[in-house]
Design a protein around this motif. Structure first.
Motif, PDB file in Angstrom:
ATOM      1  N   ALA A 175     -51.452  62.600  66.580  1.00 11.19           N
ATOM      2  CA  ALA A 175     -52.627  61.848  66.926  1.00 11.19           C
ATOM      3  C   ALA A 175     -53.749  62.051  65.925  1.00 11.19           C
ATOM      4  O   ALA A 175     -53.983  63.252  65.384  1.00 11.19           O
ATOM      5  CB  ALA A 175     -52.814  61.702  68.351  1.00 11.19           C
ATOM      6  N   HIS A 176     -54.773  61.068  66.102  1.00 11.10           N
ATOM      7  CA  HIS A 176     -56.113  61.083  65.299  1.00 11.10           C
ATOM      8  C   HIS A 176     -55.990  61.148  63.883  1.00 11.10           C
ATOM      9  O   HIS A 176     -56.891  61.926  63.161  1.00 11.10           O
ATOM     10  CB  HIS A 176     -57.046  62.168  65.978  1.00 11.10           C
ATOM     11  CG  HIS A 176     -56.911  62.483  67.561  1.00 11.10           C
ATOM     12  ND1 HIS A 176     -57.083  61.372  68.143  1.00 11.10           N
ATOM     13  CD2 HIS A 176     -56.352  63.278  68.289  1.00 11.10           C
ATOM     14  CE1 HIS A 176     -57.207  61.601  69.491  1.00 11.10           C
ATOM     15  NE2 HIS A 176     -56.793  62.722  69.527  1.00 11.10           N
ATOM     16  N   THR A 212     -59.449  59.606  64.112  1.00 15.07           N
ATOM     17  CA  THR A 212     -59.570  58.424  64.796  1.00 15.07           C
ATOM     18  C   THR A 212     -59.391  58.452  66.348  1.00 15.07           C
ATOM     19  O   THR A 212     -58.872  59.345  66.756  1.00 15.07           O
ATOM     20  CB  THR A 212     -58.559  57.431  64.035  1.00 15.07           C
ATOM     21  OG1 THR A 212     -57.173  58.109  64.268  1.00 15.07           O
ATOM     22  CG2 THR A 212     -58.862  57.200  62.640  1.00 15.07           C
ATOM     23  N   GLY A 213     -59.449  57.418  66.957  1.00 17.67           N
ATOM     24  CA  GLY A 213     -59.346  57.323  68.395  1.00 17.67           C
ATOM     25  C   GLY A 213     -60.345  58.135  69.107  1.00 17.67           C
ATOM     26  O   GLY A 213     -61.280  58.486  68.763  1.00 17.67           O
ATOM     27  N   LYS A 225     -54.743  58.720  57.700  1.00 18.10           N
ATOM     28  CA  LYS A 225     -53.761  57.559  57.355  1.00 18.10           C
ATOM     29  C   LYS A 225     -52.369  58.081  57.393  1.00 18.10           C
ATOM     30  O   LYS A 225     -52.212  59.258  57.569  1.00 18.10           O
ATOM     31  CB  LYS A 225     -54.140  57.015  55.952  1.00 18.10           C
ATOM     32  CG  LYS A 225     -54.150  58.309  54.726  1.00 18.10           C
ATOM     33  CD  LYS A 225     -54.479  57.855  53.481  1.00 18.10           C
ATOM     34  CE  LYS A 225     -54.421  58.950  52.637  1.00 18.10           C
ATOM     35  NZ  LYS A 225     -54.623  58.340  51.091  1.00 18.10           N
ATOM     36  N   TYR A 226     -51.754  57.109  57.222  1.00 16.34           N
ATOM     37  CA  TYR A 226     -50.087  57.291  57.206  1.00 16.34           C
ATOM     38  C   TYR A 226     -49.486  57.637  55.828  1.00 16.34           C
ATOM     39  O   TYR A 226     -49.675  57.072  54.964  1.00 16.34           O
ATOM     40  CB  TYR A 226     -49.379  56.013  57.856  1.00 16.34           C
ATOM     41  CG  TYR A 226     -49.800  55.703  59.118  1.00 16.34           C
ATOM     42  CD1 TYR A 226     -50.031  56.414  60.421  1.00 16.34           C
ATOM     43  CD2 TYR A 226     -50.552  54.451  59.283  1.00 16.34           C
ATOM     44  CE1 TYR A 226     -50.540  55.948  61.511  1.00 16.34           C
ATOM     45  CE2 TYR A 226     -51.034  53.907  60.313  1.00 16.34           C
ATOM     46  CZ  TYR A 226     -51.233  54.659  61.450  1.00 16.34           C
ATOM     47  OH  TYR A 226     -51.822  54.238  62.562  1.00 16.34           O
ATOM     48  N   TYR A 242     -55.107  57.928  71.218  1.00 19.68           N
ATOM     49  CA  TYR A 242     -54.713  58.630  70.205  1.00 19.68           C
ATOM     50  C   TYR A 242     -55.226  58.205  68.826  1.00 19.68           C
ATOM     51  O   TYR A 242     -54.892  59.168  67.665  1.00 19.68           O
ATOM     52  CB  TYR A 242     -53.088  58.454  70.255  1.00 19.68           C
ATOM     53  CG  TYR A 242     -52.675  58.919  71.495  1.00 19.68           C
ATOM     54  CD1 TYR A 242     -52.844  60.599  71.568  1.00 19.68           C
ATOM     55  CD2 TYR A 242     -51.453  58.377  72.234  1.00 19.68           C
ATOM     56  CE1 TYR A 242     -51.924  61.138  72.452  1.00 19.68           C
ATOM     57  CE2 TYR A 242     -50.837  59.172  73.127  1.00 19.68           C
ATOM     58  CZ  TYR A 242     -51.102  60.350  73.446  1.00 19.68           C
ATOM     59  OH  TYR A 242     -50.384  61.087  74.523  1.00 19.68           O
ATOM     60  N   GLY A 243     -55.645  56.800  68.698  1.00 25.14           N
ATOM     61  CA  GLY A 243     -56.381  56.379  67.551  1.00 25.14           C
ATOM     62  C   GLY A 243     -54.937  56.279  66.460  1.00 25.14           C
ATOM     63  O   GLY A 243     -53.853  55.943  67.092  1.00 25.14           O
ATOM     64  N   LYS A 244     -54.876  56.225  65.271  1.00 28.40           N
ATOM     65  CA  LYS A 244     -53.774  56.342  64.329  1.00 28.40           C
ATOM     66  C   LYS A 244     -52.908  57.516  64.635  1.00 28.40           C
ATOM     67  O   LYS A 244     -53.362  58.772  64.691  1.00 28.40           O
ATOM     68  CB  LYS A 244     -54.244  56.472  62.788  1.00 28.40           C
ATOM     69  CG  LYS A 244     -54.950  54.871  62.666  1.00 28.40           C
ATOM     70  CD  LYS A 244     -55.530  55.156  61.081  1.00 28.40           C
ATOM     71  CE  LYS A 244     -56.046  53.884  60.562  1.00 28.40           C
ATOM     72  NZ  LYS A 244     -56.548  53.900  59.011  1.00 28.40           N
ATOM     73  N   HIS A 245     -51.662  57.098  64.926  1.00 26.17           N
ATOM     74  CA  HIS A 245     -50.827  58.157  65.424  1.00 26.17           C
ATOM     75  C   HIS A 245     -49.166  57.788  65.017  1.00 26.17           C
ATOM     76  O   HIS A 245     -49.135  56.683  64.761  1.00 26.17           O
ATOM     77  CB  HIS A 245     -50.714  58.705  67.105  1.00 26.17           C
ATOM     78  CG  HIS A 245     -50.315  57.564  67.608  1.00 26.17           C
ATOM     79  ND1 HIS A 245     -50.610  56.288  68.095  1.00 26.17           N
ATOM     80  CD2 HIS A 245     -49.236  57.665  68.516  1.00 26.17           C
ATOM     81  CE1 HIS A 245     -49.941  55.483  68.826  1.00 26.17           C
ATOM     82  NE2 HIS A 245     -48.742  56.380  69.050  1.00 26.17           N
ATOM     83  N   ASP A 259     -49.042  53.575  64.381  1.00 23.50           N
ATOM     84  CA  ASP A 259     -49.966  52.851  64.500  1.00 23.50           C
ATOM     85  C   ASP A 259     -51.103  53.274  65.334  1.00 23.50           C
ATOM     86  O   ASP A 259     -51.054  54.440  65.486  1.00 23.50           O
ATOM     87  CB  ASP A 259     -49.246  51.463  65.273  1.00 23.50           C
ATOM     88  CG  ASP A 259     -48.672  52.013  66.600  1.00 23.50           C
ATOM     89  OD1 ASP A 259     -49.457  52.365  67.382  1.00 23.50           O
ATOM     90  OD2 ASP A 259     -47.320  51.513  66.778  1.00 23.50           O
ATOM     91  N   ALA A 260     -52.005  52.454  65.821  1.00 22.81           N
ATOM     92  CA  ALA A 260     -52.976  52.816  66.547  1.00 22.81           C
ATOM     93  C   ALA A 260     -53.106  51.953  67.917  1.00 22.81           C
ATOM     94  O   ALA A 260     -54.360  51.754  68.294  1.00 22.81           O
ATOM     95  CB  ALA A 260     -54.422  52.745  65.642  1.00 22.81           C
TER      96      ALA A 260
END
Length: 323
Positions: free
Chosen positions: A249-250, A274-275, A253-254, A232-235, A226-227
């Protein structure tokens, strides 16, 4: 028929028949019978001393065979004790050291049996000492085998746990070298890209294009994808067990979701920015028992010595981090 004896009588000038007195005859007969009895007794006594009966011979053979069997049994126990001592030595000085387990004390391995006399029923025989000593050795040997057997059972469990540990520890680089632009920043004091102030950088930054695959560095369970954590943004966070946790982190997408089981090398996400990030890169951290530690020590599973030396050189530079 016995001979008749005569004697010459000068008075009658004639031969007279010698008459044996009954009392003297009885004495002669008694003496003969006594001599015959004594002779028979001596013969029988000497015969019993030096001449064995078939039954005695059979019993003697059985006794000799039993003594031989006990001697062979003791030799076999010598061999078994030697083998067991070798196994015990390996157990204490190889297996248990490797699996970080305490060795079994010598007094526990070779403990005897206290309390009542366990061998009282074996006393009072011609070979009681041999029989009792053999039984004591056999009982102690059996006890040592039980102790060793339980130890090996424990080693088996430790080996299984060790195998799980070896597959769980984060041991590879999360981004392959082919996809790396460069290793931007390592663990330690670094310049913040936004404030330009030196502060602690708790992970390693791998510079790579947006969408570069990110791989799980060890077996585990995805605890977060999640973010919801600041900066960390999306991690993704993977719990590897044994106190280990890895963080990626960052991400862009997953490729995994929460509570999903992953194996080392599985594709879990893609590099992004991200983040709190200045450019596309992967920020990678390792936690042990709740404390962040240097990831540089955990790449033995994917890098050659030369590649690791280069990575170590770049990671030690006090440059600017990307987050």
């Amino acid at each position: 028929m016995s001979k008749v004896k005569f004697y010459y009588d000068p008075e009658s000038l004639s031969y007279r028949k010698i008459e044996r007195k009954k009392r003297k005859t009885f004495a002669y007969i008694s003496l003969f019978l006594l001599a015959a009895f004594l002779f028979s007794f001596i013969i029988i006594f000497i015969g019993n001393l030096y001449i064995e009966s078939p039954k005695e011979k059979a019993l003697k053979r059985e006794l000799q065979n039993a003594q031989l069997q006990f001697e062979l049994l003791n030799k076999k126990m010598d061999e078994a004790e030697a083998v067991l001592a070798n196994v015990a030595d390996r157990d204490n000085n190889i297996y248990r050291i490797y699996f970080e387990a305490n060795p079994i004390p010598e007094e526990q391995r070779k403990a005897g049996f206290g309390g009542i006399n366990r061998y009282k029923n074996l006393e009072g025989f011609d070979n009681s000492e041999l029989i009792i000593e053999t039984n004591k050795r056999l009982d102690i040997l059996q006890k040592q085998i039980v102790v060793q057997s339980k130890s090996l059972d424990e080693i088996t469990v430790l080996a299984a746990e060790k195998e799980k540990l070896l597959t769980a520890i984060p041991a590879i680089q999360p981004v392959s070298n082919e996809d790396l632009t460069r290793m931007a920043s390592g663990y330690g004091m670094r310049s913040d890209p936004f404030t330009k102030v030196r502060k602690m950088h708790w992970g390693m930054d791998f510079t790579a294009p947006r969408g570069t695959p990110v791989y799980a560095t060890g077996d585990g369970i995805v605890k977060r994808a999640d973010a919801g954590s600041s900066g960390y943004g999306k991690h993704i966070r993977i719990d590897h067990g044994f106190g280990y946790m890895s963080l990626y982190a960052h991400l862009y997408k997953y490729n995994v979701k929460r509570n999903q089981k992953v194996k080392r090398g599985d594709l879990i996400g893609f590099v992004g920015s991200t983040g709190r990030s200045e450019a596309p890169h992967l920020h990678y951290e390792i936690w042990k028992d709740g404390t962040r530690i240097n990831p540089i020590n955990f790449y033995y599973g994917s890098l050659t010595a030369e590649e690791f030396s280069k990575l170590l050189e770049h990671a030690s530079l006090e440059n600017q981090s990307l987050d």
